[in-house]
Scaffold this motif. Structure first.
Motif, PDB file in Angstrom:
ATOM      1  N   UNK A   1       0.946  -1.395   0.194  1.00 31.48           N
ATOM      2  CA  UNK A   1      -0.110  -0.011   0.288  1.00 31.48           C
ATOM      3  C   UNK A   1       1.107   1.056   0.287  1.00 31.48           C
ATOM      4  N   UNK A   2      -0.059   2.348  -0.376  1.00 35.33           N
ATOM      5  CA  UNK A   2       0.565   3.833  -0.100  1.00 35.33           C
ATOM      6  C   UNK A   2       0.491   4.564   0.735  1.00 35.33           C
ATOM      7  N   UNK A   3       0.535   5.047   2.014  1.00 39.11           N
ATOM      8  CA  UNK A   3      -0.455   6.129   2.688  1.00 39.11           C
ATOM      9  C   UNK A   3       0.626   7.203   3.129  1.00 39.11           C
ATOM     10  N   UNK A   4      -0.858   7.919   2.983  1.00 40.67           N
ATOM     11  CA  UNK A   4      -0.163   9.848   3.197  1.00 40.67           C
ATOM     12  C   UNK A   4      -1.306  10.263   3.976  1.00 40.67           C
ATOM     13  N   UNK A   5      -0.573  11.928   5.684  1.00 45.92           N
ATOM     14  CA  UNK A   5      -1.507  11.964   6.619  1.00 45.92           C
ATOM     15  C   UNK A   5      -0.845  12.674   6.130  1.00 45.92           C
ATOM     16  N   UNK A   6      -1.419  13.949   6.462  1.00 40.37           N
ATOM     17  CA  UNK A   6      -1.264  14.966   7.116  1.00 40.37           C
ATOM     18  C   UNK A   6      -2.015  16.303   7.244  1.00 40.37           C
ATOM     19  N   UNK A   7      -1.655  16.904   8.076  1.00 40.18           N
ATOM     20  CA  UNK A   7      -2.608  18.308   8.737  1.00 40.18           C
ATOM     21  C   UNK A   7      -2.112  19.056   9.477  1.00 40.18           C
ATOM     22  N   UNK A   8      -2.695  20.101   8.258  1.00 44.03           N
ATOM     23  CA  UNK A   8      -2.539  21.610   8.414  1.00 44.03           C
ATOM     24  C   UNK A   8      -2.563  22.465   9.561  1.00 44.03           C
ATOM     25  N   UNK A   9      -3.652  22.010  10.035  1.00 40.07           N
ATOM     26  CA  UNK A   9      -4.794  22.889  10.776  1.00 40.07           C
ATOM     27  C   UNK A   9      -5.860  22.911  10.439  1.00 40.07           C
ATOM     28  N   UNK A  10      -6.245  24.029   9.707  1.00 35.00           N
ATOM     29  CA  UNK A  10      -6.880  24.601   8.419  1.00 35.00           C
ATOM     30  C   UNK A  10      -7.619  22.898   7.755  1.00 35.00           C
ATOM     31  N   UNK A  11      -6.250  22.511   7.169  1.00 34.14           N
ATOM     32  CA  UNK A  11      -6.499  21.632   6.126  1.00 34.14           C
ATOM     33  C   UNK A  11      -5.622  20.464   6.915  1.00 34.14           C
ATOM     34  N   UNK A  12      -6.720  18.697   6.407  1.00 31.85           N
ATOM     35  CA  UNK A  12      -5.987  17.995   6.581  1.00 31.85           C
ATOM     36  C   UNK A  12      -6.188  16.666   5.493  1.00 31.85           C
ATOM     37  N   UNK A  13      -5.749  15.296   5.429  1.00 26.34           N
ATOM     38  CA  UNK A  13      -5.461  14.814   4.681  1.00 26.34           C
ATOM     39  C   UNK A  13      -5.417  13.002   4.876  1.00 26.34           C
ATOM     40  N   UNK A  14      -6.366  11.841   5.072  1.00 25.43           N
ATOM     41  CA  UNK A  14      -5.857  10.870   6.055  1.00 25.43           C
ATOM     42  C   UNK A  14      -6.223   9.624   3.905  1.00 25.43           C
ATOM     43  N   UNK A  15      -5.364   8.505   4.012  1.00 19.87           N
ATOM     44  CA  UNK A  15      -4.830   8.202   3.059  1.00 19.87           C
ATOM     45  C   UNK A  15      -4.355   7.255   3.455  1.00 19.87           C
ATOM     46  N   UNK A  16      -4.806   5.276   2.454  1.00 21.85           N
ATOM     47  CA  UNK A  16      -4.361   4.789   2.382  1.00 21.85           C
ATOM     48  C   UNK A  16      -4.760   3.694   0.798  1.00 21.85           C
TER      49      UNK A  16
END
Length: 326
Positions: free
Chosen positions: A276-291
């Motif tokens: 799998x490829x996974x990525x998680x970002x959390x900038x406060x005003x924007x976020x993403x969770x992906x696998x």
């Protein structure tokens, strides 16, 4: 499935429905009343995604414009070693570092430029040229649109947004090559699928997705913000509308088997991930969770509820669990 309309907007309103065939452009300018400029800047999301693979590799590439920012990713999964040989991503400034045009297939023009990175997906002469040049991964491939099966066009209302449209293909023949981790991979004989999406979406958007394609069978399933509008099965080049999709999996163990099925009984498959490829970002005003697991599907599909089942085995594709605040 009825033929695709000439426009995603008819008489000032979105042409909601599930259609078969190409559309020249996904353009929301004709909406009445037209949303304000600031609202459009915050809610208009566009992307081009290509997934392609063969017995050796699976490659995923995306160029994304979320209005107030742009991004891109490209990865290569080695199916023999079950490892990611390349996993690259980068964010950028809208209007300067990326562009995603309104044409989904014919006339497609998407690109991303950043430090040490050049990506593009452009159509010419009935072929989509896919180029990736990053430190981790190089791809030079051509996807043939000339004899493609009718693609899906789905247009649907969006809670908290306005409307979304997506054009998705089934298997496109590929020729070309990729290089990662000092290895060169031939892509001749691979099959690709394109996801060209463009919509006025809600700030919080989530979906589960499954997509797999071969020369005589393919499917696209989504559970989430678009309902069942983009659920379709292709058999021998003919698109068949599917019912609502159900995803049964353990979100804490995405590499465990998944079951995907539709409530009309036309598709019931088990998915066995290879990696799998996974990525998680959390900038406060924007976020993403992906696998996005890569693997194979096996099970049964049908053209109608009482039709004889067709057995599917070893069909290469992906699943995805994704949530964004954008």
């Amino acid at each position: 499935m009825t033929p695709a309309p000439a426009s995603v907007v008819i008489d000032g309103a979105p042409a909601h429905g599930r259609y078969a065939g190409r559309i020249a452009a996904i353009d929301w300018a004709g909406l009445q009343p037209r949303p304000g400029r600031l609202w459009r800047r915050l809610h208009h999301k566009r992307w081009q995604y290509v997934g392609l693979g063969n017995e050796a590799v699976f490659i995923g590439v995306a160029i994304v414009d979320v209005g107030w920012a742009v991004s891109a990713f490209a990865y290569l999964f080695d199916r023999q070693t079950r490892t990611l040989q390349a996993d690259w991503s980068q964010d950028g400034l809208p209007g300067l570092q990326a562009h995603v045009g309104d044409a989904p297939l014919t006339g497609a023009d998407a690109w991303f430029r950043g430090p040490g990175a050049r990506l593009s997906l452009r159509e010419a002469g009935g072929r989509l040229g896919l180029q990736v040049a990053t430190r981790a991964l190089h791809v030079d491939a051509e996807l043939d649109l000339t004899a493609m099966a009718p693609p899906l066009l789905a247009i649907a209302p969006i809670a908290g947004g306005l409307a979304h449209a997506t054009q998705k293909t089934t298997a496109l023949p590929v020729r070309g090559w990729a290089e990662a981790a000092g290895q060169r991979f031939a892509l001749d004989g691979a099959w690709a699928a394109v996801d060209a999406s463009n919509g006025l979406l809600a700030r919080d958007t989530a979906w589960r997705w499954a997509s797999a394609h071969g020369p005589d069978v393919g499917f696209n399933l989504q559970q989430g913000y678009l309902g069942q509008q983009e659920n379709v099965l292709w058999l021998a080049g003919a698109p068949i509308a599917l019912g609502a999709a159900q995803f049964e999996f353990d979100a804490t163990r995405p590499l465990a088997p998944w079951r995907v099925r539709t409530d009309d009984g036309l598709l019931d498959l088990m998915f066995t991930p290879e990696g799998a490829r996974a990525a998680n970002k959390n900038l406060g005003f924007a976020a993403s969770r992906y696998v996005q697991p890569v693997g194979t599907f096996a099970g049964e599909v049908r053209t109608a509820p009482r039709a004889l089942p067709r057995r599917i085995n070893g069909l290469l594709g992906v699943t995805e669990d994704h949530a964004s605040r954008w």
